[in-house]
Design a protein around this motif. Structure first.
Motif, PDB file in Angstrom:
ATOM      1  N   UNK A  53      10.075  16.369   6.085  1.00 16.94           N
ATOM      2  CA  UNK A  53       9.503  15.397   5.147  1.00 16.94           C
ATOM      3  C   UNK A  53      10.535  14.953   4.122  1.00 16.94           C
ATOM      4  N   UNK A  54      11.455  15.842   3.748  1.00 20.14           N
ATOM      5  CA  UNK A  54      12.497  15.436   2.802  1.00 20.14           C
ATOM      6  C   UNK A  54      13.423  14.396   3.429  1.00 20.14           C
ATOM      7  N   UNK A  55      13.681  14.485   4.722  1.00 24.84           N
ATOM      8  CA  UNK A  55      14.494  13.474   5.406  1.00 24.84           C
ATOM      9  C   UNK A  55      13.775  12.132   5.464  1.00 24.84           C
ATOM     10  N   UNK A  56      12.474  12.177   5.709  1.00 25.24           N
ATOM     11  CA  UNK A  56      11.683  10.943   5.729  1.00 25.24           C
ATOM     12  C   UNK A  56      11.702  10.306   4.344  1.00 25.24           C
ATOM     13  N   UNK A  57      11.499  11.120   3.313  1.00 23.38           N
ATOM     14  CA  UNK A  57      11.514  10.604   1.932  1.00 23.38           C
ATOM     15  C   UNK A  57      12.863   9.964   1.612  1.00 23.38           C
ATOM     16  N   UNK A  58      13.941  10.602   2.037  1.00 27.67           N
ATOM     17  CA  UNK A  58      15.279  10.058   1.772  1.00 27.67           C
ATOM     18  C   UNK A  58      15.490   8.740   2.513  1.00 27.67           C
ATOM     19  N   UNK A  59      15.049   8.681   3.753  1.00 26.52           N
ATOM     20  CA  UNK A  59      15.225   7.462   4.555  1.00 26.52           C
ATOM     21  C   UNK A  59      14.506   6.272   3.927  1.00 26.52           C
ATOM     22  N   UNK A  60      13.334   6.504   3.377  1.00 26.75           N
ATOM     23  CA  UNK A  60      12.517   5.425   2.842  1.00 26.75           C
ATOM     24  C   UNK A  60      12.632   5.268   1.319  1.00 26.75           C
ATOM     25  N   UNK A  61      13.554   5.954   0.691  1.00 25.42           N
ATOM     26  CA  UNK A  61      13.628   5.971  -0.772  1.00 25.42           C
ATOM     27  C   UNK A  61      13.824   4.595  -1.404  1.00 25.42           C
ATOM     28  N   UNK A  62      14.489   3.697  -0.735  1.00 21.29           N
ATOM     29  CA  UNK A  62      14.719   2.360  -1.298  1.00 21.29           C
ATOM     30  C   UNK A  62      13.855   1.289  -0.654  1.00 21.29           C
ATOM     31  N   UNK A  63      12.885   1.693   0.124  1.00 20.98           N
ATOM     32  CA  UNK A  63      12.027   0.749   0.859  1.00 20.98           C
ATOM     33  C   UNK A  63      10.749   0.496   0.069  1.00 20.98           C
ATOM     34  N   UNK A  64      10.582  -0.726  -0.401  1.00 20.19           N
ATOM     35  CA  UNK A  64       9.387  -1.052  -1.191  1.00 20.19           C
ATOM     36  C   UNK A  64       8.109  -1.026  -0.355  1.00 20.19           C
ATOM     37  N   UNK A  65       8.245  -1.084   0.958  1.00 16.94           N
ATOM     38  CA  UNK A  65       7.090  -1.043   1.854  1.00 16.94           C
ATOM     39  C   UNK A  65       6.937   0.322   2.523  1.00 16.94           C
ATOM     40  N   UNK A  66       7.539   1.339   1.939  1.00 16.62           N
ATOM     41  CA  UNK A  66       7.567   2.667   2.557  1.00 16.62           C
ATOM     42  C   UNK A  66       6.173   3.228   2.803  1.00 16.62           C
ATOM     43  N   UNK A  67       5.282   3.112   1.846  1.00 16.89           N
ATOM     44  CA  UNK A  67       3.933   3.667   2.027  1.00 16.89           C
ATOM     45  C   UNK A  67       3.251   3.003   3.212  1.00 16.89           C
ATOM     46  N   UNK A  68       3.306   1.687   3.276  1.00  9.93           N
ATOM     47  CA  UNK A  68       2.675   0.955   4.387  1.00  9.93           C
ATOM     48  C   UNK A  68       3.308   1.337   5.721  1.00  9.93           C
ATOM     49  N   UNK A  69       4.619   1.483   5.754  1.00 11.57           N
ATOM     50  CA  UNK A  69       5.308   1.867   6.994  1.00 11.57           C
ATOM     51  C   UNK A  69       4.884   3.254   7.446  1.00 11.57           C
ATOM     52  N   UNK A  70       4.825   4.187   6.505  1.00 12.35           N
ATOM     53  CA  UNK A  70       4.430   5.553   6.856  1.00 12.35           C
ATOM     54  C   UNK A  70       2.962   5.632   7.256  1.00 12.35           C
ATOM     55  N   UNK A  71       2.112   4.894   6.563  1.00 12.64           N
ATOM     56  CA  UNK A  71       0.690   4.859   6.936  1.00 12.64           C
ATOM     57  C   UNK A  71       0.557   4.398   8.385  1.00 12.64           C
ATOM     58  N   UNK A  72       1.278   3.364   8.738  1.00 11.13           N
ATOM     59  CA  UNK A  72       1.215   2.835  10.104  1.00 11.13           C
ATOM     60  C   UNK A  72       1.719   3.873  11.115  1.00 11.13           C
ATOM     61  N   UNK A  73       2.831   4.538  10.803  1.00 11.93           N
ATOM     62  CA  UNK A  73       3.363   5.560  11.710  1.00 11.93           C
ATOM     63  C   UNK A  73       2.409   6.731  11.868  1.00 11.93           C
TER      64      UNK A  73
END
Length: 110
Positions: A53-73
């Motif tokens: 989960x820390x790697x996922x958080x790091x990958x999406x740290x600058x993505x303003x759509x990160x929540x939506x992307x993760x919800x979809x995944x």
């Protein structure tokens, strides 16, 4: 009225994503992950079958759509984002649970 609904939902999602999680939300998200088998393939700090989960958080740290992307995944599963092993869908989770899990994942640090 339908025209306003989509932008309002986008704003609501952005506001929800920006809010830090309370201790209760963090505990609820971890229980949700545990009860839905997420920890069978993921851990907070180390790769298991899927990324930590820390790697996922790091990958999406600058993505303003990160929540939506993760919800979809989480909801529909994913394939090819982190290697050859696909993530199965968790289609039975509700919108609020999906959002909570995604927001929690983005807070996990090594």
């Amino acid at each position: 009225m339908k025209i306003l609904a989509i932008p309002l939902l986008m704003v609501w999602g952005a506001v929800q994503a920006a809010q830090p999680l309370s201790q209760a939300d963090t505990k609820s998200a971890m229980e949700l992950a545990k009860n839905n088998g997420c920890f069978s393939c993921h851990s907070t700090a180390e790769k298991v079958v899927g990324p930590s989960y820390s790697s996922v958080a790091a990958k999406y740290s600058d993505d303003k759509d990160a929540v939506a992307s993760l919800v979809q995944s989480i909801q529909y599963g994913s394939k090819g984002k982190w290697g050859r092993i696909p993530m199965p869908p968790h289609a039975s989770l509700g919108k609020d649970d999906l959002n909570l899990l995604a927001r929690w994942i983005l807070t996990v640090e090594k």
